[in-house]
Design a protein around this motif. Structure first.
Motif, short mmCIF file in Angstrom:
data_model
loop_
_atom_site.label_atom_id
_atom_site.label_comp_id
_atom_site.label_asym_id
_atom_site.label_seq_id
_atom_site.Cartn_x
_atom_site.Cartn_y
_atom_site.Cartn_z
N UNK A 51 -4.00 6.55 4.82
CA UNK A 51 -3.39 5.31 4.43
C UNK A 51 -3.64 4.34 5.76
N UNK A 52 -3.55 5.00 7.02
CA UNK A 52 -3.77 4.16 8.11
C UNK A 52 -5.16 3.74 8.07
N UNK A 53 -6.00 4.60 7.92
CA UNK A 53 -7.40 4.03 7.90
C UNK A 53 -7.79 3.09 6.86
N UNK A 54 -7.03 3.26 5.73
CA UNK A 54 -7.37 2.24 4.65
C UNK A 54 -6.72 0.73 4.96
N UNK A 55 -5.84 0.99 5.59
CA UNK A 55 -5.00 -0.16 6.13
C UNK A 55 -5.85 -0.83 7.26
N UNK A 56 -6.52 -0.19 7.98
CA UNK A 56 -7.24 -0.82 9.00
C UNK A 56 -8.70 -1.37 8.28
N UNK A 57 -8.91 -0.94 7.54
CA UNK A 57 -10.06 -1.54 6.87
C UNK A 57 -9.89 -2.95 6.01
N UNK A 58 -8.68 -2.88 5.70
CA UNK A 58 -8.05 -4.27 4.67
C UNK A 58 -7.17 -5.00 5.66
N UNK A 59 -7.27 -4.92 6.92
CA UNK A 59 -6.27 -5.68 7.54
C UNK A 59 -6.20 -7.02 7.65
N UNK A 60 -7.38 -7.69 6.83
CA UNK A 60 -7.27 -9.18 6.71
C UNK A 60 -6.43 -9.76 5.35
N UNK A 61 -6.48 -8.81 4.40
CA UNK A 61 -5.55 -8.94 3.24
C UNK A 61 -4.38 -8.06 3.35
N UNK A 62 -3.72 -7.53 4.39
CA UNK A 62 -2.62 -6.83 4.59
C UNK A 62 -1.54 -7.43 4.26
N UNK A 63 -1.05 -8.57 4.66
CA UNK A 63 0.27 -9.17 4.57
C UNK A 63 0.37 -9.72 3.04
N UNK A 64 -0.85 -10.12 2.55
CA UNK A 64 -0.56 -10.63 1.05
C UNK A 64 -0.65 -9.72 -0.11
N UNK A 65 -1.04 -8.43 0.27
CA UNK A 65 -1.30 -7.33 -1.03
C UNK A 65 -0.38 -6.25 -0.74
N UNK A 66 -0.02 -6.02 0.71
CA UNK A 66 0.70 -4.66 0.76
C UNK A 66 2.36 -5.09 0.18
N UNK A 67 3.05 -4.11 -0.28
CA UNK A 67 4.28 -4.18 -0.76
C UNK A 67 4.79 -2.86 -0.85
N UNK A 68 6.29 -2.95 -0.75
CA UNK A 68 6.90 -1.51 -0.50
C UNK A 68 8.29 -1.72 -1.48
N UNK A 69 8.29 -0.73 -2.80
CA UNK A 69 9.26 -0.62 -3.71
C UNK A 69 9.52 0.70 -4.13
N UNK A 70 10.80 1.23 -4.29
CA UNK A 70 11.13 2.28 -4.71
C UNK A 70 10.60 3.36 -4.05
N UNK A 71 10.53 3.48 -2.90
CA UNK A 71 9.94 4.66 -2.01
C UNK A 71 8.47 4.72 -2.18
N UNK A 72 7.91 3.74 -2.67
CA UNK A 72 6.49 3.74 -2.78
C UNK A 72 5.77 2.49 -2.23
N UNK A 73 4.74 2.71 -1.42
CA UNK A 73 3.70 1.74 -0.84
C UNK A 73 2.69 1.39 -1.65
N UNK A 74 2.51 0.00 -2.07
CA UNK A 74 1.55 -0.46 -2.99
C UNK A 74 0.54 -1.58 -2.03
N UNK A 75 -0.59 -1.44 -2.62
CA UNK A 75 -1.63 -2.14 -2.12
C UNK A 75 -2.36 -2.89 -3.29
N UNK A 76 -2.13 -4.19 -3.45
CA UNK A 76 -2.75 -5.03 -4.46
C UNK A 76 -2.15 -4.52 -5.81
N UNK A 77 -0.94 -4.05 -5.91
CA UNK A 77 -0.23 -3.58 -7.01
C UNK A 77 -0.69 -2.09 -7.62
N UNK A 78 -1.44 -1.39 -6.46
CA UNK A 78 -1.88 -0.12 -7.00
C UNK A 78 -1.13 0.98 -6.10
#
Length: 114
Positions: A51-78
């Motif tokens: 997960x850390x490696x994935x977030x490092x690769x996508x750090x430019x879009x991180x603030x817009x696409x990363x979300x946390x809901x119901x003990x699950x971390x989502x990136x771009x609704x996935x």
């Protein structure tokens, strides 16, 4: 007399070997459960690292696409990571700081430069 002594030796031998076998079975059982627990923790660490490696690769879009809901971390609704107990995202002009707690046991803080 010799027969009775031989019988006594046999009984003692059976008792000692039973004791050793039972204790070794308990040890093997405990070892199995400990290894299973360690395997689960190590798999969680690998999930967290990927997960850390994935977030490092996508750090430019991180603030817009990363979300946390119901003990699950989502990136771009996935679904990115499940069983996240706590998640915080702090963003400044050039640094993104993520604090994550996975399964109430593994806590990490990541900092990414933009």
């Amino acid at each position: 007399m010799k027969n009775s002594f031989s019988l006594f030796e046999l009984i003692i031998t059976i008792f000692i070997s039973s004791f050793v076998i039972i204790n070794s079975m308990f040890f093997t059982k405990e070892l199995f459960f400990k290894q299973k627990e360690l395997l689960t923790i190590e798999i969680s660490k690998i999930d967290l690292l990927s997960t850390k490696l994935f977030l490092q690769l996508n750090k430019k879009d991180l603030v817009q696409n990363l979300s946390y809901k119901d003990n699950t971390l989502y990136f771009d609704n996935n679904i990115l990571l499940e069983d996240v107990s706590n998640f915080t995202l702090k963003s400044t002009s050039n640094i993104i700081e993520i604090e994550i707690l996975l399964k109430d046991s593994i806590k990490q803080i990541w900092k990414f430069n933009l």
